[in-house]
Design a protein around this motif. Structure first.
Motif, PDB file in Angstrom:
ATOM      1  N   PHE A   1      -1.979   7.411  79.358  1.00 29.93           N
ATOM      2  CA  PHE A   1      -0.952   6.864  80.124  1.00 29.93           C
ATOM      3  C   PHE A   1       0.344   8.218  79.962  1.00 29.93           C
ATOM      4  O   PHE A   1       0.443   8.500  78.700  1.00 29.93           O
ATOM      5  CB  PHE A   1      -0.237   5.504  79.692  1.00 29.93           C
ATOM      6  CG  PHE A   1      -1.032   4.629  79.922  1.00 29.93           C
ATOM      7  CD1 PHE A   1      -2.320   4.473  80.522  1.00 29.93           C
ATOM      8  CD2 PHE A   1      -0.484   3.130  80.146  1.00 29.93           C
ATOM      9  CE1 PHE A   1      -3.268   3.655  80.647  1.00 29.93           C
ATOM     10  CE2 PHE A   1      -1.338   2.078  80.279  1.00 29.93           C
ATOM     11  CZ  PHE A   1      -2.723   2.250  80.836  1.00 29.93           C
ATOM     12  N   THR A   2       0.917   8.383  81.078  1.00 24.01           N
ATOM     13  CA  THR A   2       2.118   9.215  80.987  1.00 24.01           C
ATOM     14  C   THR A   2       3.254   8.679  81.744  1.00 24.01           C
ATOM     15  O   THR A   2       3.182   8.215  83.059  1.00 24.01           O
ATOM     16  CB  THR A   2       1.830  10.620  81.600  1.00 24.01           C
ATOM     17  OG1 THR A   2       0.707  11.316  80.831  1.00 24.01           O
ATOM     18  CG2 THR A   2       2.886  11.675  81.552  1.00 24.01           C
ATOM     19  N   ILE A   3       4.521   8.553  81.188  1.00 25.70           N
ATOM     20  CA  ILE A   3       5.710   8.192  81.858  1.00 25.70           C
ATOM     21  C   ILE A   3       6.304   9.371  82.341  1.00 25.70           C
ATOM     22  O   ILE A   3       6.566  10.407  81.497  1.00 25.70           O
ATOM     23  CB  ILE A   3       6.631   7.149  80.861  1.00 25.70           C
ATOM     24  CG1 ILE A   3       7.624   6.522  81.596  1.00 25.70           C
ATOM     25  CG2 ILE A   3       6.940   7.795  79.689  1.00 25.70           C
ATOM     26  CD1 ILE A   3       8.391   5.532  80.820  1.00 25.70           C
ATOM     27  N   SER A   4       7.032   9.139  83.296  1.00 24.76           N
ATOM     28  CA  SER A   4       7.776  10.409  84.092  1.00 24.76           C
ATOM     29  C   SER A   4       8.964   9.616  84.843  1.00 24.76           C
ATOM     30  O   SER A   4       8.839   8.547  85.304  1.00 24.76           O
ATOM     31  CB  SER A   4       6.983  11.348  84.673  1.00 24.76           C
ATOM     32  OG  SER A   4       6.366  10.674  85.951  1.00 24.76           O
ATOM     33  N   ARG A   5       9.892  10.521  85.321  1.00 26.66           N
ATOM     34  CA  ARG A   5      11.011  10.205  86.311  1.00 26.66           C
ATOM     35  C   ARG A   5      11.211  11.319  87.176  1.00 26.66           C
ATOM     36  O   ARG A   5      11.348  12.183  86.995  1.00 26.66           O
ATOM     37  CB  ARG A   5      12.114   9.895  85.098  1.00 26.66           C
ATOM     38  CG  ARG A   5      13.317   9.427  86.016  1.00 26.66           C
ATOM     39  CD  ARG A   5      14.516   9.012  85.297  1.00 26.66           C
ATOM     40  NE  ARG A   5      14.928  10.232  84.496  1.00 26.66           N
ATOM     41  CZ  ARG A   5      15.029  10.256  83.014  1.00 26.66           C
ATOM     42  NH1 ARG A   5      15.106   9.311  82.323  1.00 26.66           N
ATOM     43  NH2 ARG A   5      15.706  11.336  82.602  1.00 26.66           N
ATOM     44  N   ASP A   6      11.519  10.889  88.357  1.00 22.77           N
ATOM     45  CA  ASP A   6      12.167  11.551  89.525  1.00 22.77           C
ATOM     46  C   ASP A   6      13.567  11.248  89.859  1.00 22.77           C
ATOM     47  O   ASP A   6      13.878  10.202  90.431  1.00 22.77           O
ATOM     48  CB  ASP A   6      11.099  11.613  90.780  1.00 22.77           C
ATOM     49  CG  ASP A   6      11.699  12.457  91.880  1.00 22.77           C
ATOM     50  OD1 ASP A   6      12.624  12.813  91.895  1.00 22.77           O
ATOM     51  OD2 ASP A   6      10.547  12.958  92.690  1.00 22.77           O
ATOM     52  N   ASN A   7      14.477  11.957  89.207  1.00 23.02           N
ATOM     53  CA  ASN A   7      15.785  11.637  89.380  1.00 23.02           C
ATOM     54  C   ASN A   7      16.346  11.598  90.980  1.00 23.02           C
ATOM     55  O   ASN A   7      16.766  10.583  91.317  1.00 23.02           O
ATOM     56  CB  ASN A   7      16.792  12.653  88.907  1.00 23.02           C
ATOM     57  CG  ASN A   7      16.574  12.441  87.096  1.00 23.02           C
ATOM     58  OD1 ASN A   7      16.090  11.492  86.816  1.00 23.02           O
ATOM     59  ND2 ASN A   7      16.762  13.533  86.608  1.00 23.02           N
ATOM     60  N   ALA A   8      15.469  12.440  91.772  1.00 21.44           N
ATOM     61  CA  ALA A   8      16.056  12.708  93.007  1.00 21.44           C
ATOM     62  C   ALA A   8      15.426  11.122  93.907  1.00 21.44           C
ATOM     63  O   ALA A   8      16.400  10.636  94.716  1.00 21.44           O
ATOM     64  CB  ALA A   8      15.470  13.974  93.856  1.00 21.44           C
ATOM     65  N   LYS A   9      14.573  10.563  93.565  1.00 23.95           N
ATOM     66  CA  LYS A   9      13.965   9.332  94.269  1.00 23.95           C
ATOM     67  C   LYS A   9      14.350   8.183  93.488  1.00 23.95           C
ATOM     68  O   LYS A   9      14.101   7.294  93.841  1.00 23.95           O
ATOM     69  CB  LYS A   9      12.352   9.508  94.109  1.00 23.95           C
ATOM     70  CG  LYS A   9      12.011  10.659  95.184  1.00 23.95           C
ATOM     71  CD  LYS A   9      10.380  10.446  95.191  1.00 23.95           C
ATOM     72  CE  LYS A   9       9.984  11.614  96.293  1.00 23.95           C
ATOM     73  NZ  LYS A   9       8.628  11.346  96.260  1.00 23.95           N
TER      74      LYS A   9
END
Length: 118
Positions: A67-75
């Protein structure tokens, strides 16, 4: 009013992949640490992935390497990429903002169901 909306779950065969999304309204993900939790039938909810403000990530041993957690600040959206899924990954998955002790900070969203089965 803060609202978390999870999506992306579904039925997948063992070994398959899914990407879960968590969209937030009323709060900016970029200034908080986030986490993905899951609750399997008959079990307690558990934290499986965390994303710190430093960018560091942490995973439960059961999902580490898959599993990989990530974030898109623009969205303003947090993701959980899940690969090599196993039947034991079957659960309802939730996202939340983390307190310093990694406990959940906000009211829970509706979650998204993941079923891994052949």
């Amino acid at each position: 009013q803060v609202q978390l909306v999870e999506s992306g779950g579904g039925l997948v065969q063992p070994g398959g992949s899914l990407r879960l999304s968590c969209a937030a309204s009323g709060i900016m993900f970029s200034i908080y640490p986030e986490g993905w939790y899951r609750q399997a039938p008959g079990k307690q909810r558990e934290l499986v992935a965390a994303l710190r403000l430093t960018g560091n990530t942490a995973y439960a041993d059961s999902v580490k390497g898959r599993f990989t957690i990530s974030r898109d600040n623009a969205k303003n959206t947090v993701y959980l990429q899940m690969n090599s899924l196993k039947p034991e990954d079957t659960a309802v998955y939730y996202c939340n903002i983390l307190n310093p002790d990694s406990s959940p900070r906000l009211a829970w969203g509706q979650g998204t169901h993941v079923t891994v089965s052949s």
